[in-house]
Scaffold this motif. Structure first.
Motif, PDB file in Angstrom:
ATOM      1  N   GLY A   2      10.740 -31.098  83.856  1.00 32.20           N
ATOM      2  CA  GLY A   2      12.200 -31.009  83.791  1.00 32.20           C
ATOM      3  C   GLY A   2      12.862 -32.361  84.002  1.00 32.20           C
ATOM      4  N   VAL A   3      12.383 -33.107  84.988  1.00 32.93           N
ATOM      5  CA  VAL A   3      12.928 -34.447  85.253  1.00 32.93           C
ATOM      6  C   VAL A   3      12.716 -35.347  84.042  1.00 32.93           C
ATOM      7  CG1 VAL A   3      12.647 -36.531  86.644  1.00 32.93           C
ATOM      8  CG2 VAL A   3      12.720 -34.284  87.753  1.00 32.93           C
ATOM      9  N   SER A   4      11.511 -35.345  83.502  1.00 31.31           N
ATOM     10  CA  SER A   4      11.215 -36.188  82.342  1.00 31.31           C
ATOM     11  C   SER A   4      12.074 -35.818  81.146  1.00 31.31           C
ATOM     12  CB  SER A   4       9.733 -36.069  81.984  1.00 31.31           C
ATOM     13  OG  SER A   4       9.421 -36.849  80.847  1.00 31.31           O
ATOM     14  N   LYS A  11       0.883 -34.358  87.361  1.00 34.67           N
ATOM     15  CA  LYS A  11       1.988 -34.989  88.091  1.00 34.67           C
ATOM     16  C   LYS A  11       1.855 -36.510  88.075  1.00 34.67           C
ATOM     17  CE  LYS A  11       1.556 -32.839  91.999  1.00 34.67           C
ATOM     18  NZ  LYS A  11       1.843 -32.472  93.408  1.00 34.67           N
ATOM     19  N   CYS A  12       0.647 -36.991  88.301  1.00 37.36           N
ATOM     20  CA  CYS A  12       0.431 -38.447  88.299  1.00 37.36           C
ATOM     21  C   CYS A  12       0.777 -39.034  86.936  1.00 37.36           C
ATOM     22  CB  CYS A  12      -1.024 -38.768  88.641  1.00 37.36           C
ATOM     23  SG  CYS A  12      -1.475 -38.443  90.350  1.00 37.36           S
ATOM     24  N   GLY A  13       0.344 -38.375  85.856  1.00 36.01           N
ATOM     25  CA  GLY A  13       0.594 -38.884  84.514  1.00 36.01           C
ATOM     26  C   GLY A  13       2.070 -38.924  84.166  1.00 36.01           C
ATOM     27  N   ILE A  14       2.784 -37.844  84.478  1.00 36.99           N
ATOM     28  CA  ILE A  14       4.203 -37.779  84.129  1.00 36.99           C
ATOM     29  C   ILE A  14       5.009 -38.813  84.911  1.00 36.99           C
ATOM     30  CG2 ILE A  14       6.283 -36.352  84.289  1.00 36.99           C
ATOM     31  CD1 ILE A  14       4.544 -33.936  83.598  1.00 36.99           C
ATOM     32  N   TYR A  15       4.818 -38.853  86.224  1.00 33.11           N
ATOM     33  CA  TYR A  15       5.620 -39.767  87.038  1.00 33.11           C
ATOM     34  C   TYR A  15       5.236 -41.223  86.811  1.00 33.11           C
ATOM     35  CZ  TYR A  15       7.484 -35.698  89.476  1.00 33.11           C
ATOM     36  OH  TYR A  15       8.123 -34.518  89.772  1.00 33.11           O
ATOM     37  N   ALA A  16       3.940 -41.502  86.639  1.00 34.82           N
ATOM     38  CA  ALA A  16       3.519 -42.879  86.378  1.00 34.82           C
ATOM     39  C   ALA A  16       4.046 -43.359  85.024  1.00 34.82           C
ATOM     40  CB  ALA A  16       1.994 -42.986  86.415  1.00 34.82           C
ATOM     41  N   GLY A  17       3.979 -42.499  84.010  1.00 37.85           N
ATOM     42  CA  GLY A  17       4.513 -42.869  82.706  1.00 37.85           C
ATOM     43  C   GLY A  17       6.010 -43.076  82.742  1.00 37.85           C
ATOM     44  N   LEU A  18       6.701 -42.215  83.479  1.00 36.37           N
ATOM     45  CA  LEU A  18       8.157 -42.316  83.602  1.00 36.37           C
ATOM     46  C   LEU A  18       8.568 -43.622  84.261  1.00 36.37           C
ATOM     47  CD1 LEU A  18      10.667 -40.373  83.126  1.00 36.37           C
ATOM     48  CD2 LEU A  18      10.475 -39.835  85.548  1.00 36.37           C
ATOM     49  N   VAL A  19       7.970 -43.917  85.400  1.00 33.34           N
ATOM     50  CA  VAL A  19       8.335 -45.109  86.161  1.00 33.34           C
ATOM     51  C   VAL A  19       7.925 -46.384  85.435  1.00 33.34           C
ATOM     52  CG1 VAL A  19       7.925 -46.371  88.305  1.00 33.34           C
ATOM     53  CG2 VAL A  19       8.293 -43.904  88.374  1.00 33.34           C
ATOM     54  N   SER A  20       6.721 -46.406  84.864  1.00 39.04           N
ATOM     55  CA  SER A  20       6.245 -47.625  84.203  1.00 39.04           C
ATOM     56  C   SER A  20       7.068 -47.950  82.965  1.00 39.04           C
ATOM     57  CB  SER A  20       4.768 -47.493  83.834  1.00 39.04           C
ATOM     58  OG  SER A  20       4.564 -46.446  82.894  1.00 39.04           O
ATOM     59  N   ALA A  21       7.445 -46.936  82.181  1.00 42.77           N
ATOM     60  CA  ALA A  21       8.235 -47.194  80.973  1.00 42.77           C
ATOM     61  C   ALA A  21       9.596 -47.774  81.321  1.00 42.77           C
ATOM     62  CB  ALA A  21       8.394 -45.905  80.167  1.00 42.77           C
ATOM     63  N   ILE A  22      10.275 -47.158  82.301  1.00 39.97           N
ATOM     64  CA  ILE A  22      11.583 -47.666  82.704  1.00 39.97           C
ATOM     65  C   ILE A  22      11.456 -49.046  83.337  1.00 39.97           C
ATOM     66  CG2 ILE A  22      13.555 -47.280  84.228  1.00 39.97           C
ATOM     67  CD1 ILE A  22      13.108 -44.291  83.914  1.00 39.97           C
ATOM     68  N   GLY A  23      10.462 -49.223  84.198  1.00 38.95           N
ATOM     69  CA  GLY A  23      10.281 -50.509  84.870  1.00 38.95           C
ATOM     70  C   GLY A  23       9.978 -51.638  83.907  1.00 38.95           C
ATOM     71  N   LEU A  24       9.127 -51.381  82.916  1.00 42.19           N
ATOM     72  CA  LEU A  24       8.777 -52.426  81.952  1.00 42.19           C
ATOM     73  C   LEU A  24       9.965 -52.828  81.089  1.00 42.19           C
ATOM     74  CD1 LEU A  24       5.249 -51.135  80.921  1.00 42.19           C
ATOM     75  CD2 LEU A  24       5.746 -53.308  82.055  1.00 42.19           C
ATOM     76  N   VAL A  25      10.808 -51.868  80.740  1.00 42.83           N
ATOM     77  CA  VAL A  25      11.999 -52.208  79.968  1.00 42.83           C
ATOM     78  C   VAL A  25      12.955 -53.050  80.810  1.00 42.83           C
ATOM     79  CG1 VAL A  25      14.078 -51.261  78.893  1.00 42.83           C
ATOM     80  CG2 VAL A  25      11.862 -50.272  78.365  1.00 42.83           C
ATOM     81  N   ILE A  60       1.797 -50.952  77.012  1.00 42.07           N
ATOM     82  CA  ILE A  60       1.386 -50.995  78.418  1.00 42.07           C
ATOM     83  C   ILE A  60       1.627 -49.651  79.103  1.00 42.07           C
ATOM     84  CG2 ILE A  60       1.752 -52.108  80.654  1.00 42.07           C
ATOM     85  CD1 ILE A  60       2.636 -54.607  79.165  1.00 42.07           C
ATOM     86  N   SER A  61       2.814 -49.089  78.926  1.00 38.95           N
ATOM     87  CA  SER A  61       3.180 -47.887  79.675  1.00 38.95           C
ATOM     88  C   SER A  61       2.434 -46.643  79.211  1.00 38.95           C
ATOM     89  CB  SER A  61       4.693 -47.651  79.578  1.00 38.95           C
ATOM     90  OG  SER A  61       5.098 -47.442  78.238  1.00 38.95           O
ATOM     91  N   ILE A  62       2.117 -46.555  77.918  1.00 35.18           N
ATOM     92  CA  ILE A  62       1.404 -45.370  77.427  1.00 35.18           C
ATOM     93  C   ILE A  62      -0.013 -45.295  77.999  1.00 35.18           C
ATOM     94  CG2 ILE A  62       0.519 -44.206  75.368  1.00 35.18           C
ATOM     95  CD1 ILE A  62       2.961 -45.320  73.857  1.00 35.18           C
ATOM     96  N   PRO A  63      -0.805 -46.394  77.969  1.00 43.33           N
ATOM     97  CA  PRO A  63      -2.108 -46.342  78.643  1.00 43.33           C
ATOM     98  C   PRO A  63      -1.999 -46.041  80.142  1.00 43.33           C
ATOM     99  CG  PRO A  63      -2.043 -48.198  77.144  1.00 43.33           C
ATOM    100  CD  PRO A  63      -0.656 -47.641  77.196  1.00 43.33           C
ATOM    101  N   ILE A  64      -0.927 -46.538  80.779  1.00 46.63           N
ATOM    102  CA  ILE A  64      -0.742 -46.239  82.200  1.00 46.63           C
ATOM    103  C   ILE A  64      -0.576 -44.733  82.403  1.00 46.63           C
ATOM    104  CG2 ILE A  64       0.891 -46.444  84.114  1.00 46.63           C
ATOM    105  CD1 ILE A  64       1.328 -49.337  83.338  1.00 46.63           C
ATOM    106  N   GLY A  65       0.236 -44.109  81.547  1.00 49.22           N
ATOM    107  CA  GLY A  65       0.436 -42.666  81.654  1.00 49.22           C
ATOM    108  C   GLY A  65      -0.853 -41.878  81.486  1.00 49.22           C
TER     109      GLY A  65
END
Length: 576
Positions: free
Chosen positions: A137-139, A460-474, A533-538
């Motif tokens: 839902g958050v994503s 949970k790890c995949g969704i939150y890590a992908g969310l944070v890494s994508a926003i952070g990298l931008v 970068i962010s997709i492999p992290i997710g």
């Protein structure tokens, strides 16, 4: 006296043209509102509001998918990029189209068989419901809001350019108007009304693009090579205009890596965009979902072939210099081409063509923002409110009222954020939406569908890590650190501050004052597109979370034991 007559005539013609365009806008909005009111009569319950009762045919849903997917960026933006960058611009079209093969082969039918209303339904069908619905839902809401902001700020830009309306006040009222309309479409018509608006918009968009394409080809005797030759000559780039490297060909290597990153985000992100995924639930069966994607691929593929003609035609007939003069990003290439085909600026035919293209572009935005608002409000009401906050004890009426209130709130938030973001480069908002979808949503979806050892903790790890890494990298990319150059605006520092800064600096004596330093810092991440970068992290976070979590959490074992039952349901639809 005679010297002033042409000016008066031009002014009168300009007023007439603007009136014609506004008239078409109003007529189109009126038609869509009538459709929405008609759809309201048959919208009953949460199923009717979220998915239109799941009763659309594969053809209808395929047209609606193309209408939901082909945004103003596709019609105006892609044509403009091709007009300015030639071959490299067409690579955007390829990425957008190829993405649907992934959706067809891996997502569409399986998602329809395992879910009801939202992406979170699929995850909750196998994994623990509460954590999955919260994360999904958050994503969903984050992706939708960023996409909404981009579309609404784009609406302000497009309307301002096409109607020759300037100033912050005009932009704000355009954003507010689009926001109000999208809320009405969603709250009144639900999915049925939104779908029919998307169908009407898709038909108009394809008809407009087809008319312009055939017109251009007829001017060149249907000789595409002649068209390409004229475009290359008019661009003053020669053969380089028709070859790779004009936009993504810098020698430092980062530009080429950016192209790869962009392609990955487009291909993978499209198959995980929430407002695209929800369309798979508007048909009766998984087979219909697959067939609707086939229809969408055909329609979208034909459209992007037409953008190739329109982009090169704009370069050949209008000229890249004229396009850049109107808009450096090229967003007015299609409208300028339409005006040229109709007879040029100031002519009745040119005004008609310009007005039609303007109305279609506006309809495109209305349809897309309505779909996004419906998706995010449905996710909040169905996933967060009904299943997490109320733990399944909410009545259908309470859930429906919450969904409509959520549409109003999310729409208001998007309007407010768009007003503050109206002077920003909105390209990064669209890129961020695709990057988040590919980084956070896609790993969770694919691993839920296909990996036996996938667990709730891993999801949970995949969704939150992908969310944070994508926003952070931008936030660390050149887009947020000074545009394409990858630097922030120069700031004045003292010599001591410059030493602490640890970057190259140049001194400048200002009178008797202390020497000041001009310090320009490069972006920490020199990529404008973070997907590589962010997709492999997710994916990595989802896999590692499942492997590590399964050793220390006893309740994860049920996630694997339920996989056989879930797999049968995904492949056959039995037990849905």
């Amino acid at each position: 006296m005679t010297q002033h007559l042409p000016l008066a005539a031009t002014a009168a013609q300009s007023t007439s043209n603007k009136g014609l365009t506004i008239g078409l806008f109003v007529a189109l909005v009126a038609v869509t509102l009538v459709i929405t009111l008609w759809a309201r009569r048959s919208t009953r319950g949460t199923g009717g509001f979220y998915t239109g009762g799941g009763q659309f045919s594969a053809l209808q849903n395929g047209i609606a998918i193309s209408g939901d997917y082909l945004s103003a960026a596709s019609f105006l933006g892609i044509a403009g990029i091709i007009a300015l960058s030639g071959y490299d611009g067409f690579l955007y079209s390829i990425g957008f189209l190829v993405a649907w093969l992934l959706a067809l082969l891996l997502v569409a039918e399986l998602l329809r068989n395992t879910g009801r209303f939202t992406m979170a339904d699929v995850l909750a069908a196998r994994l623990r419901s509460g954590p999955m619905r919260t994360a999904a839902g958050v994503s969903t809401i984050v992706v939708s809001i960023f996409y909404l902001i981009a579309q609404m700020v784009g609406a302000a830009t497009i309307v301002g350019q096409l109607l020759d309306v300037k100033g912050a006040c005009a932009q704000i009222w355009t954003i507010v108007g689009v926001g109000a309309l999208m809320i009405v479409y969603v709250v009144v018509g639900g999915m049925k009304g939104t779908t029919w608006v998307q169908i009407v918009k898709a038909v108009l968009l394809i008809a407009g693009a087809a008319t312009m394409t055939l017109w251009v080809l007829a001017k060149y005797g249907f000789d595409v090579s002649h068209l390409l030759g004229d475009a290359a000559t008019a661009s003053k780039k020669g053969d380089a205009f028709l070859q790779p490297g004009l936009k993504y060909g810098s020698s430092d290597g980062w530009s080429k890596l950016d192209l790869v990153s962009l392609g990955i985000a487009l291909v993978l992100g499209t198959a995980a965009l929430p407002h695209v995924l929800v369309r798979f639930y508007t048909v009766p069966t998984g087979r219909d979902a697959r067939k609707s994607v086939n229809w969408a691929i055909g329609i979208i593929g034909v459209f992007y072939l037409m953008t190739l003609v329109l982009g090169f035609a704009a370069a050949a007939l209008v000229g890249t210099a004229t396009i850049k003069e109107k808009d450096p990003s090229g967003n007015t290439a299609a409208t300028l081409l339409a005006e040229h085909l109709g007879g040029g600026a100031g002519t009745t035919g040119g005004s008609l063509m310009l007005a039609f293209v303007a109305a279609v572009a506006f309809a495109t935005i209305l349809a897309v923002v309505a779909g996004l608002t419906l998706t995010s409000s449905s996710s909040f009401a169905h996933d967060l409110y009904a299943n997490v906050i109320r733990k399944g004890r909410a009545t259908e009426r309470q859930e429906l009222v919450t969904a409509k209130l959520a549409a109003v709130v999310i729409g208001a938030v998007a309007v407010a954020l768009s007003i503050f973001a109206r002077d920003l480069n909105v390209a990064f908002l669209v890129a961020l939406a695709f990057a988040i979808a590919a980084s956070a949503n896609l790993p969770a979806i694919l691993l839920t569908l296909f990996w036996r050892r996938f667990t709730t903790f891993g999801a949970k790890c995949g969704i939150y890590a992908g969310l944070v890494s994508a926003i952070g990298l931008v936030l660390l990319s050149p887009i947020c650190w000074g545009g394409a150059t990858g630097t922030v605006p120069a700031v004045k520092l003292t010599a001591t501050q410059a030493k602490d800064c640890g970057v190259a600096a140049s001194s400048k004596q200002v009178g008797n004052a202390t020497a000041l330093i001009s310090c320009t810092t490069g972006a920490p991440i020199p990529l404008q597109n973070p997907g590589i970068i962010s997709i492999p992290i997710g994916f990595a976070a989802a896999v590692l979370g499942s492997l590590v979590g399964s050793r220390r959490r006893r309740d994860e074992g049920s996630d694997r034991r339920d996989f056989e039952k879930f797999e049968v349901r995904a492949l056959t639809g039995v037990g849905q």
